[in-house]
Write a protein that holds these residues in place. Structure first.
Motif: not given
Ligand SMILES: Cc1cc2nc3c(=O)[nH]c(=O)nc-3n(C[C@H](O)[C@H](O)[C@H](O)COP(=O)(O)OP(=O)(O)OC[C@H]3O[C@@H](n4cnc5c(N)ncnc54)[C@H](O)[C@@H]3O)c2cc1C
Length: 327
Positions: A60-64, A67-69, A133-136, A140-142, A204-206, A241-243, A322-324
């Motif tokens: 499985f993979f947890i998707l927020g 924006s980083n995958v 972009p992305g979720s809280v 937090t994870f990153m 795994r801590k979710l 960033h958004f081009k 970035i995460i592959f």
């Molecule tokens: C245009 C652009 C600009 C960006 N600028 C920045 C920036 O300025 N600074 C920066 O740090 N990053 C930046 N990013 C990268 C990205 O937006 C961040 O890393 C963001 O915080 C990732 O959040 P997400 O919800 O999209 O995570 P995802 O891409 O969905 O997931 C990232 C990782 O978090 C894990 N994860 C997600 N939710 C949970 C959860 N609830 N529990 C456990 N694990 C979880 C996933 O499994 C995965 O390993 C940018 C990206 C883009 C596209």
């Protein structure tokens, strides 16, 4: 394996879809399909889904916010479990200091909703994250870092659920753990939730929610907070960033290298380099952009190419941020 999980989800009335297209679920707009996609509607079904996923030995993979995958090109032979429906925001006032406000966001809360909430309620402290972009949960994870501020700088506590084979099967008493912020657990782009690259790991801590410590400003400052947020969003727009579809910075910065990774890549003359439909952005050395139907393989090859060239020229080994996601 996966069929066992499907049967269990049916029994628990948890909605899922099969062979779900993934590209539109990531900011890179890359990827094939997921054998199974589940977006549990609340915390209880999120936990149930995870328990049943681990029990059925399904990867499985947890998707927020995605924006980083980088999703794989073919079919991900497991379950993509999205937090998109866990998006409630609540507030608590510090009893001893009415100016300190604790804002709790469920993991799937978009950062944009959190920022809008702060503006609406005249809360200051999180402006730098406007436009991220992305979720809280993902941030937090990153331990996302924006304009010299990390998520850990405003974190008060987190709530997580440890997924493990050894759980006590008691629905009424899930292992939800609340952890007060402890600086020693956090560092630049490091959080205690990161784990070794092993989708099947049973420990795994979710993240379920993150609580941020903010300051309540007088209502008259609302416009000031809003214009600060707009300033940070404009700075991102100006940097391009958004081009194009991307996942933001590809490589982490490393102080020992003396310069940000983007500047090193730029100096190496790599901006504009293309492999397939992936390109190192001509305007930002640390962004790889999808210039039209790029594949995960294009991105992977361009990352390797960049690492090799930088290593050869300067001796540095750039670490991907970035995460592959592997098939
Ligand atoms: C245009 C652009 C600009 C960006 N600028 C920045 C920036 O300025 N600074 C920066 O740090 N990053 C930046 N990013 C990268 C990205 O937006 C961040 O890393 C963001 O915080 C990732 O959040 P997400 O919800 O999209 O995570 P995802 O891409 O969905 O997931 C990232 C990782 O978090 C894990 N994860 C997600 N939710 C949970 C959860 N609830 N529990 C456990 N694990 C979880 C996933 O499994 C995965 O390993 C940018 C990206 C883009 C596209």
């Amino acid at each position: 394996m996966i069929q066992d999980l499907i049967n269990e989800l049916k029994k628990s009335d948890i909605e899922y879809s099969e062979d779900e297209p993934l590209a539109q679920k990531s900011t890179f707009k890359i990827g094939g399909k997921a054998r199974l996609f589940v977006a549990p509607k609340d915390t209880k079904s999120f936990i149930t889904t995870l328990r049943k996923t681990v029990d059925s030995n399904t990867k499985f993979f947890i998707l927020g916010g995605g924006s980083n995958v980088v999703f794989p090109d073919g079919t991900y032979d497991g379950a993509i479990i999205s937090t998109q429906n866990l998006n409630k925001i609540t507030t608590e006032i510090e009893p001893l200091d009415a100016n300190t406000i604790y804002v709790t966001c469920q993991a799937g809360t978009p950062i944009s909703s959190f920022i809008n909430y702060c503006i609406k309620n005249s809360l200051t402290g999180a402006e730098q994250f406007a436009g991220l972009p992305g979720s809280v949960g993902g941030a937090t994870f990153m331990n996302a870092r924006c304009f010299e501020k990390s998520i850990s700088d405003i974190l008060h506590k987190t709530e997580h659920f440890t997924i493990s084979k050894k759980y006590d099967d008691n629905e009424a008493n899930p292992q939800i753990v609340e952890t007060p912020f402890n600086a020693a657990d956090w560092d630049y782009k490091k959080s205690p939730f990161q784990h070794e690259k092993d989708d099947r790991s049973t420990e795994r801590k979710l993240i379920l929610s993150s609580t941020f410590k903010l300051i309540k400003a007088p209502d008259k400052d609302k416009e000031k907070i809003e214009s600060e947020c707009k300033k940070y969003i404009s700075a991102r727009i100006d940097k391009g960033h958004f081009k194009f579809p991307s996942a933001g910075s590809v490589f982490k910065n490393n102080r020992d290298f003396g310069e940000p990774s983007g500047a090193i890549i730029d100096k190496a003359g790599l901006c504009g380099t293309k492999i397939g439909n992936a390109q190192i952005a001509p305007f930002h050395g640390n962004f790889i952009v999808n210039i039209g139907n790029a594949t995960a393989d294009d991105i992977k090859q361009l990352v390797k190419f960049t690492q090799n060239r930088v290593k050869k020229l300067y001796g540095f080994c750039l670490e991907p941020e970035i995460i592959f996601i592997e098939n």
